[in-house]
Design a protein around this motif. Structure first.
Motif, PDB file in Angstrom:
ATOM      1  N   LEU A 101       0.818  -1.215   0.000  1.00  0.00           N
ATOM      2  CA  LEU A 101       0.000   0.000   0.000  1.00  0.00           C
ATOM      3  C   LEU A 101       0.850   1.263   0.000  1.00  0.00           C
ATOM      4  O   LEU A 101       0.344   2.359  -0.270  1.00  0.00           O
ATOM      5  N   ALA A 102       2.142   1.134   0.305  1.00  0.00           N
ATOM      6  CA  ALA A 102       3.044   2.281   0.264  1.00  0.00           C
ATOM      7  C   ALA A 102       3.503   2.595  -1.160  1.00  0.00           C
ATOM      8  O   ALA A 102       4.129   3.638  -1.390  1.00  0.00           O
ATOM      9  N   THR A 103       3.193   1.720  -2.100  1.00  0.00           N
ATOM     10  CA  THR A 103       3.559   1.961  -3.495  1.00  0.00           C
ATOM     11  C   THR A 103       2.517   2.860  -4.155  1.00  0.00           C
ATOM     12  O   THR A 103       1.471   3.174  -3.574  1.00  0.00           O
ATOM     13  N   ASN A 104       2.780   3.233  -5.401  1.00  0.00           N
ATOM     14  CA  ASN A 104       1.849   4.091  -6.141  1.00  0.00           C
ATOM     15  C   ASN A 104       0.871   3.299  -6.998  1.00  0.00           C
ATOM     16  O   ASN A 104       0.217   3.884  -7.881  1.00  0.00           O
ATOM     17  N   ALA A 105       0.770   1.983  -6.791  1.00  0.00           N
ATOM     18  CA  ALA A 105      -0.170   1.171  -7.576  1.00  0.00           C
ATOM     19  C   ALA A 105      -1.586   1.718  -7.416  1.00  0.00           C
ATOM     20  O   ALA A 105      -2.012   2.045  -6.302  1.00  0.00           O
ATOM     21  N   LYS A 106      -2.323   1.780  -8.525  1.00  0.00           N
ATOM     22  CA  LYS A 106      -3.678   2.319  -8.463  1.00  0.00           C
ATOM     23  C   LYS A 106      -4.601   1.436  -7.629  1.00  0.00           C
ATOM     24  O   LYS A 106      -5.475   1.931  -6.927  1.00  0.00           O
ATOM     25  N   ARG A 107      -4.429   0.126  -7.751  1.00  0.00           N
ATOM     26  CA  ARG A 107      -5.202  -0.820  -6.967  1.00  0.00           C
ATOM     27  C   ARG A 107      -4.261  -1.880  -6.403  1.00  0.00           C
ATOM     28  O   ARG A 107      -3.402  -2.404  -7.120  1.00  0.00           O
ATOM     29  N   VAL A 108      -4.433  -2.196  -5.128  1.00  0.00           N
ATOM     30  CA  VAL A 108      -3.643  -3.235  -4.473  1.00  0.00           C
ATOM     31  C   VAL A 108      -4.583  -4.390  -4.140  1.00  0.00           C
ATOM     32  O   VAL A 108      -5.587  -4.199  -3.443  1.00  0.00           O
ATOM     33  N   LEU A 109      -4.281  -5.579  -4.655  1.00  0.00           N
ATOM     34  CA  LEU A 109      -5.121  -6.764  -4.485  1.00  0.00           C
ATOM     35  C   LEU A 109      -4.481  -7.657  -3.435  1.00  0.00           C
ATOM     36  O   LEU A 109      -3.336  -8.104  -3.600  1.00  0.00           O
ATOM     37  N   CYS A 110      -5.216  -7.945  -2.355  1.00  0.00           N
ATOM     38  CA  CYS A 110      -4.577  -8.602  -1.214  1.00  0.00           C
ATOM     39  C   CYS A 110      -5.605  -9.305  -0.338  1.00  0.00           C
ATOM     40  O   CYS A 110      -6.816  -9.245  -0.583  1.00  0.00           O
ATOM     41  N   ALA A 111      -5.110  -9.980   0.689  1.00  0.00           N
ATOM     42  CA  ALA A 111      -5.981 -10.593   1.699  1.00  0.00           C
ATOM     43  C   ALA A 111      -6.613  -9.497   2.542  1.00  0.00           C
ATOM     44  O   ALA A 111      -6.058  -8.406   2.697  1.00  0.00           O
ATOM     45  N   ARG A 112      -7.798  -9.815   3.088  1.00  0.00           N
ATOM     46  CA  ARG A 112      -8.513  -8.822   3.894  1.00  0.00           C
ATOM     47  C   ARG A 112      -8.025  -8.854   5.328  1.00  0.00           C
ATOM     48  O   ARG A 112      -8.170  -9.839   6.043  1.00  0.00           O
ATOM     49  N   LYS A 113      -7.426  -7.761   5.727  1.00  0.00           N
ATOM     50  CA  LYS A 113      -7.009  -7.536   7.104  1.00  0.00           C
ATOM     51  C   LYS A 113      -7.329  -6.083   7.450  1.00  0.00           C
ATOM     52  O   LYS A 113      -7.717  -5.300   6.586  1.00  0.00           O
ATOM     53  N   PHE A 114      -7.131  -5.732   8.706  1.00  0.00           N
ATOM     54  CA  PHE A 114      -7.487  -4.380   9.127  1.00  0.00           C
ATOM     55  C   PHE A 114      -6.803  -3.334   8.265  1.00  0.00           C
ATOM     56  O   PHE A 114      -7.428  -2.346   7.848  1.00  0.00           O
ATOM     57  N   VAL A 115      -5.512  -3.550   7.976  1.00  0.00           N
ATOM     58  CA  VAL A 115      -4.770  -2.558   7.203  1.00  0.00           C
ATOM     59  C   VAL A 115      -5.346  -2.376   5.801  1.00  0.00           C
ATOM     60  O   VAL A 115      -5.304  -1.276   5.235  1.00  0.00           O
ATOM     61  N   SER A 116      -5.932  -3.426   5.232  1.00  0.00           N
ATOM     62  CA  SER A 116      -6.531  -3.301   3.898  1.00  0.00           C
ATOM     63  C   SER A 116      -7.942  -2.724   3.961  1.00  0.00           C
ATOM     64  O   SER A 116      -8.409  -2.102   3.001  1.00  0.00           O
ATOM     65  N   LEU A 117      -8.620  -2.926   5.081  1.00  0.00           N
ATOM     66  CA  LEU A 117      -9.982  -2.396   5.223  1.00  0.00           C
ATOM     67  C   LEU A 117     -10.006  -0.869   5.242  1.00  0.00           C
ATOM     68  O   LEU A 117     -10.975  -0.249   4.797  1.00  0.00           O
ATOM     69  N   TRP A 120      -8.465   2.756   0.804  1.00  0.00           N
ATOM     70  CA  TRP A 120      -9.447   2.816  -0.287  1.00  0.00           C
ATOM     71  C   TRP A 120      -8.935   2.174  -1.568  1.00  0.00           C
ATOM     72  O   TRP A 120      -9.720   1.722  -2.407  1.00  0.00           O
ATOM     73  N   ARG A 121      -7.626   2.083  -1.736  1.00  0.00           N
ATOM     74  CA  ARG A 121      -7.076   1.488  -2.969  1.00  0.00           C
ATOM     75  C   ARG A 121      -7.083  -0.031  -2.950  1.00  0.00           C
ATOM     76  O   ARG A 121      -6.842  -0.677  -3.966  1.00  0.00           O
ATOM     77  N   ALA A 122      -7.327  -0.610  -1.799  1.00  0.00           N
ATOM     78  CA  ALA A 122      -7.233  -2.069  -1.666  1.00  0.00           C
ATOM     79  C   ALA A 122      -8.519  -2.762  -2.098  1.00  0.00           C
ATOM     80  O   ALA A 122      -9.624  -2.324  -1.756  1.00  0.00           O
ATOM     81  N   ARG A 123      -8.361  -3.842  -2.847  1.00  0.00           N
ATOM     82  CA  ARG A 123      -9.436  -4.795  -3.116  1.00  0.00           C
ATOM     83  C   ARG A 123      -8.996  -6.105  -2.484  1.00  0.00           C
ATOM     84  O   ARG A 123      -7.908  -6.600  -2.790  1.00  0.00           O
ATOM     85  N   SER A 124      -9.835  -6.658  -1.639  1.00  0.00           N
ATOM     86  CA  SER A 124      -9.344  -7.758  -0.815  1.00  0.00           C
ATOM     87  C   SER A 124     -10.276  -8.954  -0.797  1.00  0.00           C
ATOM     88  O   SER A 124     -11.457  -8.863  -1.141  1.00  0.00           O
ATOM     89  N   LEU A 125      -9.705 -10.101  -0.363  1.00  0.00           N
ATOM     90  CA  LEU A 125     -10.456 -11.337  -0.179  1.00  0.00           C
ATOM     91  C   LEU A 125     -10.450 -11.706   1.297  1.00  0.00           C
ATOM     92  O   LEU A 125      -9.407 -11.654   1.951  1.00  0.00           O
ATOM     93  N   PRO A 126     -11.598 -12.127   1.844  1.00  0.00           N
ATOM     94  CA  PRO A 126     -11.668 -12.518   3.265  1.00  0.00           C
ATOM     95  C   PRO A 126     -11.179 -13.942   3.478  1.00  0.00           C
ATOM     96  O   PRO A 126     -11.938 -14.836   3.836  1.00  0.00           O
ATOM     97  N   ILE A 127      -9.876 -14.158   3.297  1.00  0.00           N
ATOM     98  CA  ILE A 127      -9.356 -15.537   3.308  1.00  0.00           C
ATOM     99  C   ILE A 127      -9.382 -16.166   4.692  1.00  0.00           C
ATOM    100  O   ILE A 127      -9.254 -17.385   4.829  1.00  0.00           O
ATOM    101  N   TYR A 128      -9.534 -15.368   5.733  1.00  0.00           N
ATOM    102  CA  TYR A 128      -9.613 -15.910   7.092  1.00  0.00           C
ATOM    103  C   TYR A 128     -11.028 -15.878   7.659  1.00  0.00           C
ATOM    104  O   TYR A 128     -11.346 -16.643   8.567  1.00  0.00           O
TER     105      TYR A 128
END
Length: 360
Positions: A101-117, A120-128
């Motif tokens: 999330l510290a990068t300039n990527a327009k969208r960051v695709l990752c696991a769902r955790k508090f930091v991704s919630l 606003w740039r994060a799209r996440s999966l609730p893997i846990y």
């Protein structure tokens, strides 16, 4: 469109399960694929034509917290230079999510955790949190992260996608070298060996008896007994590496003296260079290992495999084509009777797999 894929680990198994996701990105979307990895990643994927740019930027999630700010800034700056439309993060650790999330990527695709919630740039999966993802292998979770780029396009193409180009392979020069070595060994050691008359296949069974990151395995003496029994009817290639090789060879010498083990049809591979390992395993009939790294490599290469796994490893590190021997306890808690049962079950499953492989 530019898609970046951040490889988080230097572990063999983790890097191999990236293969399908990396190929799916390029096959399903019109994009430029940039892989940000480490020395393990570049060793495995240097021959992959579907990767536009493959970089060793020293990513390792286990060392991220202790990495200097200067080094981390250089890694982020390099990722930023590609101005990724999407950056897929291959690990769910919070420190790695913050890094992405510290990068300039327009969208960051990752696991769902508090930091991704809260990003606003994060799209996440609730893997846990989701039962669906809790029962899903890491390999398939990565494919679902790829799906977040464009679910409609992904769903339209994934069912008919041929993943055979995602297989790893060694450079032709290394493949030729491996073939030359195997031909020489077979001619010198097996053709004149009285045991060779009983060998059922001119290929070999690859056995990796090491699992340094997991206590669930057979103890060393049981692995040596399994190797001896398999050697009675098959050529065997034992895969070692520098940190375990000396200890294993001493244990093998002791075992041979005690048991009178005839080992002329046993090959020991101690080269830790991945292209050579890939070239040799490609020539195997079957692979046996407690290590997810070795079994996933063999399965990627299309080699039938038997994994000696703990029950909990079957979910995240499982594979639809992997045959299992379930270990009920860590190696230091297994009784002699349990070890014998595991050895017999492994040999029976080995013969079953070889029969299935030769059945039209």
């Amino acid at each position: 469109m530019v898609v970046g894929f951040a490889c988080a680990s230097r572990e063999l198994g983790s890097n191999i399960i990236y293969a399908k996701a990396l190929y799916a990105i390029k096959a399903l979307f019109s994009c430029r694929l940039i892989v940000f990895g480490n020395d393990m990643t570049t060793a495995l994927y240097s021959q992959a034509s579907h990767i536009d740019t493959l970089l060793d930027i020293g990513l390792d999630v286990r060392r991220l917290d202790s990495s200097s700010k200067e080094n981390m800034s250089k890694q982020i700056a390099l990722i930023n230079s590609f101005a990724c439309d999407y950056l897929i993060l291959s690990d769910a650790k919070s420190s790695f999510l913050r890094f992405g999330l510290a990068t300039n990527a327009k969208r960051v695709l990752c696991a769902r955790k508090f930091v991704s919630l809260i990003a606003w740039r994060a799209r996440s999966l609730p893997i846990y949190a989701s039962k669906t993802y809790k029962q899903m292998s890491f390999e398939n979770i990565l494919l679902h992260l790829v799906r977040l780029i464009n679910p409609k396009a992904f769903d339209a193409g994934i069912a008919r996608l041929d993943f055979s180009p995602a297989r790893l392979f060694a450079p032709k020069s290394i493949q030729a070298q491996a073939d030359k070595i195997l031909r020489y060994v077979y001619k010198k050691r097996f053709c004149q060996n009285r045991i060779a008359e009983r060998l059922r296949d001119s290929r070999f069974i690859a056995i990796n008896p090491f699992n340094v990151n997991n206590a669930y395995s057979l103890p060393q003496h049981a692995w040596l007994e399994l190797i001896e029994k398999v050697c009675k009817t098959h050529q065997v290639l034992v895969i070692t590496y520098p940190t375990v090789h000396r200890e294993f060879m001493q244990a093998l010498r002791d075992y041979k003296r005690q048991r009178g083990f005839e080992s002329r049809n046993l090959i020991i591979f101690a080269n830790n260079k991945l292209p050579h390992l890939i070239a040799l395993i490609t020539r195997a009939s079957l692979c046996i290992s407690p290590s997810t790294g070795t079994t996933h490599l063999a399965l990627n290469l299309g080699i039938p495999s038997i994994g000696l796994y703990a029950q909990y490893d079957k979910v995240r590190w499982g594979h639809k084509d992997l045959h299992y021997i379930t270990l009920e306890a860590p190696r230091d808690q297994l009784t002699k009777a349990q070890c014998q049962d595991i050895i017999q079950a492994t040999i029976a499953l080995l013969e079953q797999c070889l029969r299935e492989a030769t059945t039209p």
